[in-house]
Design a protein around this motif. Structure first.
Motif, PDB file in Angstrom:
ATOM      1  N   VAL A  16     -22.915 -52.833 -19.728  1.00  0.00           N
ATOM      2  CA  VAL A  16     -24.203 -53.481 -19.982  1.00  0.00           C
ATOM      3  C   VAL A  16     -25.094 -53.438 -18.748  1.00  0.00           C
ATOM      4  O   VAL A  16     -26.317 -53.348 -18.863  1.00  0.00           O
ATOM      5  N   ASN A  49     -25.782 -59.567 -21.256  1.00  0.00           N
ATOM      6  CA  ASN A  49     -26.063 -59.081 -22.613  1.00  0.00           C
ATOM      7  C   ASN A  49     -27.323 -59.714 -23.185  1.00  0.00           C
ATOM      8  O   ASN A  49     -28.116 -59.045 -23.856  1.00  0.00           O
ATOM      9  N   THR A  99     -28.772 -48.689 -27.069  1.00  0.00           N
ATOM     10  CA  THR A  99     -28.036 -49.471 -26.076  1.00  0.00           C
ATOM     11  C   THR A  99     -27.628 -48.637 -24.869  1.00  0.00           C
ATOM     12  O   THR A  99     -27.189 -49.189 -23.875  1.00  0.00           O
ATOM     13  N   ASP A 143     -34.199 -54.608 -24.420  1.00  0.00           N
ATOM     14  CA  ASP A 143     -34.334 -53.753 -25.614  1.00  0.00           C
ATOM     15  C   ASP A 143     -35.692 -53.961 -26.269  1.00  0.00           C
ATOM     16  O   ASP A 143     -36.393 -53.003 -26.603  1.00  0.00           O
ATOM     17  N   ALA A 173     -26.817 -50.196 -19.001  1.00  0.00           N
ATOM     18  CA  ALA A 173     -27.822 -50.241 -20.063  1.00  0.00           C
ATOM     19  C   ALA A 173     -29.107 -50.897 -19.565  1.00  0.00           C
ATOM     20  O   ALA A 173     -30.210 -50.444 -19.890  1.00  0.00           O
TER      21      ALA A 173
END
Length: 195
Positions: free
Chosen positions: A17, A143, A162, A150, A20
């Motif tokens: 993550v 997250n 993702t 996002d 990401a």
């Protein structure tokens, strides 16, 4: 055995993550990664800066292994929120490089300690914690902010996904326009707005 599995699994998820989060900056100019995209000023580079400060704190001072670079005080009311945006003097490279240094420091703490190693979070109402609790907390928070990233990135250029390997690099505008109209019709059919 289960302790090692849990630690390895949570640590692996955290590593994914983190990547990401940084991927959400790829291909965007300085203005777009810094500009406020919500009423409260949330922006992509600010999320990276925020995550670096708090991850450094959680895997650093909580376990008596302070991050070797200066961090603002967690209880400084005047500085509150300054970790959520980048000044014009802070570069993208500086913030990203610092986040990566935080990863190295955090990873060293995670690797060195047992999952039930004790820590102390002075800003929590129940300050006695374990590495397990902090791993879960930091993974959850990272997250959560990845979800924010996002949405922010989708607002900027329609990019979703993702990770780079799952990216919707060429959004089909007609498909998404039809889908949005379908959702709008369903929302209106469900009933009036409440003021």
């Amino acid at each position: 055995m289960i302790d090692d599995f849990a630690k390895t699994h949570l640590h692996s998820d955290l590593r994914e993550v983190r990547e990401a989060i940084l991927w959400k900056l790829d291909g965007l100019g300085e203005y777009d990664i810094r500009r406020p995209l919500t009423a409260t000023g949330t922006n992509l580079l600010g999320l990276v800066k925020h995550l670096s400060v708090w991850e450094a704190r959680y895997f650093g001072e909580v376990f008596g292994r302070p991050f070797p670079e200066p961090l603002g005080r967690w209880d400084d009311a005047e500085a509150r929120g300054s970790d959520m945006w980048a000044t014009e003097h802070e570069t993208r490279e500086e913030i990203i490089d610092r986040y990566r240094r935080v990863w190295e420091h955090s990873d060293a703490t995670i690797i060195a300690l047992d999952i039930d190693s004790p820590g102390y979070v002075p800003w929590w109402p129940r300050p006695q914690v374990t590495l397990f609790a902090i791993l879960v907390h930091v993974l959850t928070e990272t997250n959560r902010h990845a979800g924010h990233a996002d949405i922010l990135r989708e607002q900027l250029d329609g990019l979703t996904g993702t990770a780079a390997r799952y990216a919707n690099l060429k959004p089909d505008a007609a498909f998404w326009e039809a889908r949005r109209a379908q959702i709008e019709r369903a929302a209106k059919a469900a009933g009036p707005t409440i003021a």
